[in-house]
Design a protein around this motif. Structure first.
Motif, PDB file in Angstrom:
ATOM      1  N   ALA A 259       0.819  -1.213   0.000  1.00 45.09           N
ATOM      2  CA  ALA A 259       0.000   0.000   0.000  1.00 45.09           C
ATOM      3  C   ALA A 259       0.851   1.260   0.000  1.00 45.09           C
ATOM      4  CB  ALA A 259      -0.938   0.002   1.210  1.00 45.09           C
ATOM      5  N   ARG A 260       0.310   2.291  -0.627  1.00 50.99           N
ATOM      6  CA  ARG A 260       0.901   3.622  -0.570  1.00 50.99           C
ATOM      7  C   ARG A 260       0.226   4.374   0.569  1.00 50.99           C
ATOM      8  NH1 ARG A 260       1.077   7.947  -5.646  1.00 50.99           N
ATOM      9  NH2 ARG A 260       2.495   9.449  -4.654  1.00 50.99           N
ATOM     10  N   PHE A 261       0.971   5.212   1.282  1.00 51.27           N
ATOM     11  CA  PHE A 261       0.432   5.933   2.434  1.00 51.27           C
ATOM     12  C   PHE A 261       0.519   7.441   2.198  1.00 51.27           C
ATOM     13  CE2 PHE A 261       1.004   1.811   4.144  1.00 51.27           C
ATOM     14  CZ  PHE A 261       0.205   1.710   5.277  1.00 51.27           C
ATOM     15  N   SER A 262      -0.563   8.161   2.540  1.00 49.68           N
ATOM     16  CA  SER A 262      -0.592   9.612   2.363  1.00 49.68           C
ATOM     17  C   SER A 262      -1.296  10.273   3.529  1.00 49.68           C
ATOM     18  CB  SER A 262      -1.314   9.993   1.064  1.00 49.68           C
ATOM     19  OG  SER A 262      -0.622   9.509  -0.059  1.00 49.68           O
ATOM     20  N   ASN A 263      -0.711  11.363   4.028  1.00 51.03           N
ATOM     21  CA  ASN A 263      -1.300  12.172   5.086  1.00 51.03           C
ATOM     22  C   ASN A 263      -2.127  13.277   4.445  1.00 51.03           C
ATOM     23  OD1 ASN A 263      -1.910  13.399   7.509  1.00 51.03           O
ATOM     24  ND2 ASN A 263       0.084  14.414   7.720  1.00 51.03           N
ATOM     25  N   VAL A 264      -3.436  13.239   4.660  1.00 51.09           N
ATOM     26  CA  VAL A 264      -4.360  14.202   4.047  1.00 51.09           C
ATOM     27  C   VAL A 264      -4.760  15.230   5.098  1.00 51.09           C
ATOM     28  CG1 VAL A 264      -6.608  14.493   2.949  1.00 51.09           C
ATOM     29  CG2 VAL A 264      -5.221  12.462   2.445  1.00 51.09           C
ATOM     30  N   TYR A 265      -4.647  16.514   4.737  1.00 50.08           N
ATOM     31  CA  TYR A 265      -5.000  17.565   5.691  1.00 50.08           C
ATOM     32  C   TYR A 265      -5.976  18.543   5.053  1.00 50.08           C
ATOM     33  CZ  TYR A 265      -4.786  21.744   8.562  1.00 50.08           C
ATOM     34  OH  TYR A 265      -5.137  22.821   9.321  1.00 50.08           O
ATOM     35  N   GLY A 266      -6.903  19.004   5.859  1.00 58.22           N
ATOM     36  CA  GLY A 266      -7.822  20.044   5.419  1.00 58.22           C
ATOM     37  C   GLY A 266      -9.017  20.113   6.341  1.00 58.22           C
ATOM     38  N   PRO A 267      -9.445  21.299   6.729  1.00 61.25           N
ATOM     39  CA  PRO A 267     -10.642  21.430   7.564  1.00 61.25           C
ATOM     40  C   PRO A 267     -11.887  21.136   6.744  1.00 61.25           C
ATOM     41  CG  PRO A 267      -9.898  23.585   6.862  1.00 61.25           C
ATOM     42  CD  PRO A 267      -8.864  22.607   6.372  1.00 61.25           C
TER      43      PRO A 267
ATOM     44  N   HIS B 142       0.617  14.870   1.970  1.00 59.38           N
ATOM     45  CA  HIS B 142       2.014  14.449   2.025  1.00 59.38           C
ATOM     46  C   HIS B 142       2.073  12.959   1.719  1.00 59.38           C
ATOM     47  CE1 HIS B 142       6.203  14.125   3.212  1.00 59.38           C
ATOM     48  NE2 HIS B 142       5.888  13.142   4.041  1.00 59.38           N
ATOM     49  N   HIS B 143       2.735  12.602   0.615  1.00 55.53           N
ATOM     50  CA  HIS B 143       2.878  11.213   0.228  1.00 55.53           C
ATOM     51  C   HIS B 143       4.173  10.668   0.823  1.00 55.53           C
ATOM     52  CE1 HIS B 143      -0.438  11.832  -2.493  1.00 55.53           C
ATOM     53  NE2 HIS B 143       0.238  12.722  -3.210  1.00 55.53           N
ATOM     54  N   LEU B 144       4.070   9.567   1.531  1.00 58.07           N
ATOM     55  CA  LEU B 144       5.253   8.973   2.148  1.00 58.07           C
ATOM     56  C   LEU B 144       5.882   7.963   1.186  1.00 58.07           C
ATOM     57  CD1 LEU B 144       3.001   9.275   4.769  1.00 58.07           C
ATOM     58  CD2 LEU B 144       5.171   8.827   5.894  1.00 58.07           C
ATOM     59  N   THR B 145       7.167   8.075   0.980  1.00 57.10           N
ATOM     60  CA  THR B 145       7.874   7.146   0.110  1.00 57.10           C
ATOM     61  C   THR B 145       8.582   6.057   0.904  1.00 57.10           C
ATOM     62  OG1 THR B 145       9.800   8.613   0.107  1.00 57.10           O
ATOM     63  CG2 THR B 145       8.189   8.887  -1.675  1.00 57.10           C
ATOM     64  N   GLU B 146       8.684   6.255   2.213  1.00 55.50           N
ATOM     65  CA  GLU B 146       9.311   5.276   3.090  1.00 55.50           C
ATOM     66  C   GLU B 146       8.818   5.524   4.505  1.00 55.50           C
ATOM     67  OE1 GLU B 146      13.459   5.908   2.666  1.00 55.50           O
ATOM     68  OE2 GLU B 146      13.445   7.877   3.613  1.00 55.50           O
ATOM     69  N   PRO B 147       8.960   4.535   5.392  1.00 57.88           N
ATOM     70  CA  PRO B 147       8.521   4.734   6.778  1.00 57.88           C
ATOM     71  C   PRO B 147       9.187   5.952   7.405  1.00 57.88           C
ATOM     72  CG  PRO B 147       8.941   2.416   6.379  1.00 57.88           C
ATOM     73  CD  PRO B 147       9.433   3.156   5.156  1.00 57.88           C
ATOM     74  N   PRO B 148       8.434   6.785   8.122  1.00 52.55           N
ATOM     75  CA  PRO B 148       8.987   8.017   8.684  1.00 52.55           C
ATOM     76  C   PRO B 148       9.913   7.754   9.862  1.00 52.55           C
ATOM     77  CG  PRO B 148       6.771   7.708   9.488  1.00 52.55           C
ATOM     78  CD  PRO B 148       7.013   6.608   8.482  1.00 52.55           C
ATOM     79  N   THR B 149      10.869   8.647  10.021  1.00 54.92           N
ATOM     80  CA  THR B 149      11.754   8.592  11.184  1.00 54.92           C
ATOM     81  C   THR B 149      11.508   9.773  12.117  1.00 54.92           C
ATOM     82  OG1 THR B 149      13.467   9.763   9.924  1.00 54.92           O
ATOM     83  CG2 THR B 149      13.543   7.344   9.917  1.00 54.92           C
TER      84      THR B 149
ATOM     85  N   PRO C 132       4.761  15.514   8.186  1.00 55.95           N
ATOM     86  CA  PRO C 132       4.212  16.828   7.834  1.00 55.95           C
ATOM     87  C   PRO C 132       2.860  16.717   7.151  1.00 55.95           C
ATOM     88  CG  PRO C 132       5.872  16.192   6.249  1.00 55.95           C
ATOM     89  CD  PRO C 132       5.890  15.134   7.329  1.00 55.95           C
ATOM     90  N   ILE C 133       2.126  17.823   7.116  1.00 55.70           N
ATOM     91  CA  ILE C 133       0.862  17.836   6.387  1.00 55.70           C
ATOM     92  C   ILE C 133       1.091  18.053   4.905  1.00 55.70           C
ATOM     93  CG2 ILE C 133      -0.490  18.551   8.382  1.00 55.70           C
ATOM     94  CD1 ILE C 133      -0.552  21.378   7.236  1.00 55.70           C
ATOM     95  N   GLY C 134       2.337  18.389   4.514  1.00 55.56           N
ATOM     96  CA  GLY C 134       2.694  18.393   3.111  1.00 55.56           C
ATOM     97  C   GLY C 134       2.443  19.697   2.386  1.00 55.56           C
TER      98      GLY C 134
ATOM     99  N   ASP D 181       4.127  21.991   9.006  1.00 52.11           N
ATOM    100  CA  ASP D 181       4.979  22.104   7.830  1.00 52.11           C
ATOM    101  C   ASP D 181       4.117  22.234   6.583  1.00 52.11           C
ATOM    102  OD1 ASP D 181       6.915  21.963   5.918  1.00 52.11           O
ATOM    103  OD2 ASP D 181       7.278  19.813   6.139  1.00 52.11           O
ATOM    104  N   VAL D 182       4.053  23.422   6.034  1.00 49.66           N
ATOM    105  CA  VAL D 182       3.292  23.638   4.809  1.00 49.66           C
ATOM    106  C   VAL D 182       4.160  24.398   3.826  1.00 49.66           C
ATOM    107  CG1 VAL D 182       1.063  23.694   5.980  1.00 49.66           C
ATOM    108  CG2 VAL D 182       2.313  25.814   5.630  1.00 49.66           C
TER     109      VAL D 182
END
Length: 356
Positions: free
Chosen positions: A143-151, A160-167, A171-173, A256-257
């Motif tokens: 699966a591909r993982f993405s952090n979606v932000y918006g009110p 923010h699309h993740l290309t690898e597990p975060p360390t 960020p909201i991208g 982070d925007v």
């Protein structure tokens, strides 16, 4: 108006957010293209109707000709049952709050599930602990993982699309293709995001066709939150909504925007018309199981449209009507508001659960 959805009231009195048919369609277009939705997709509907994440399955799914799998409420309460349900229905796209993903990671028996059909996991609504996210990304490598932000005022404004597990913090991208954003200081002047990652305090200004038309019965609040780019020294007159942030980025609350103050931002691409066979599944809804084991009832796009057409005619629905949505998504009465109302151009008022 297409629908009115209420905020949780966590920052004060709940606010009714009014979305038009145009803003709902703009969001559906943007999401269908951004996440490559197609007629072969099966979207796991996890969010209740009074939570704005549900608009992903309710609007973007049908536009792409995808099938929406309505997860029964009892299934949502048991992580192992939820992972089993998603695997059994071969869900391809998941959108929920991080908490629920964390629950299936730790208590969902993922080592006993075949979730290779899951191609995209979207999450939003709260921060995702990086360690927990890294774990679930390793558990679901397909699966591909993405952090979606918006009110809820805009449904989505960054991703923010993740290309690898975060360390570190997630960020909201940057602005997704359907929005333009700026980071503003208290004097409404654009500020840059620090390259060292420490962040800057301010507010996010969003310009997008997915914008609400305003707050229900609150013109003063609408005027206070919405402005035009003309007021921010721009040649455009597109409406913005001002979204307060909590301050500079920290390990727990990243802000982070990217600041986008350019005239060459791509407009949201229109989704291509999808010719879907009438017998292709539109949604799967489960019976209560009161007479035995719950049964999954599969409705096609043809049967959903036939019901909507008959309901519009039978109850003389018009664009001036406002339908009170009381039934939850896993109850078939909700199809009246979800399918008949948009066909008639009517508005839907989503009744908050505490009010019910």
């Amino acid at each position: 108006p297409a629908y009115i959805i209420y905020t949780s009231g966590s920052t004060g009195r709940p606010k009714g957010i009014v979305h038009t048919h145009a803003s709902a369609l703009a969001y559906a277009n943007g999401a269908a293209v951004a996440y490559d939705l197609h007629a072969g997709d099966r979207l796991a509907n996890i969010a209740p109707l009074h939570f704005d994440q549900s608009t992903f399955e309710l609007y973007a799914g049908p536009l792409a000709g995808a099938c929406t799998i309505v997860v029964p409420d009892p299934i949502l309460r048991v992580p192992a049952s939820l992972s089993e349900f998603v695997a059994a229905h071969r869900a391809s796209v998941w959108y929920s709050v991080p908490y629920l993903i964390g629950q299936i990671s730790t208590r969902g028996a993922l080592d006993q599930r075949d979730l290779t059909s899951l191609r995209w996991v979207l999450f939003g609504g709260e921060s995702f602990p990086p360690g927990q996210l890294a774990t679930v990304m390793r558990q679901l490598p397909a699966a591909r993982f993405s952090n979606v932000y918006g009110p809820a005022e805009v449904n989505q404004c960054t991703v923010h699309h993740l290309t690898e597990p975060p360390t570190g913090v997630v960020p909201i991208g940057r602005a997704w293709r359907a929005a333009r954003i700026r980071l503003l200081d208290p004097d409404d002047l654009s500020v840059d995001v620090d390259v060292d990652g420490t962040g800057r305090a301010g507010v996010i200004a969003v310009s997008t066709p997915t914008m609400m038309s305003g707050y229900w019965n609150s013109p003063h609040l609408t005027d206070a939150r919405a402005r035009t780019l003309d007021e921010l020294a721009s040649a455009s007159s597109v409406k913005l909504v001002i979204v307060p942030t909590r301050g500079p980025a920290t390990e727990d609350e990243p802000t982070d925007v990217a600041t986008l103050d350019r005239a060459d931002i791509d407009a949201a691409p229109a989704a291509e018309r999808v010719d879907v066979p009438g017998d292709a599944p539109a949604y799967i809804i489960y019976t209560s199981g009161s007479t035995g084991r719950p049964k999954g009832i599969v409705h096609s796009h043809r049967s959903a449209l036939a019901y909507a057409s008959r309901a519009v005619e039978a109850y003389d629905l018009t664009p001036s009507d406002r339908l009170a949505n009381i039934a939850p998504l896993h109850f078939d009465q909700s199809t009246f508001e979800l399918y008949a109302a948009p066909l008639a151009g009517a508005g839907v008022i989503v009744v908050p659960e505490p009010v019910l």
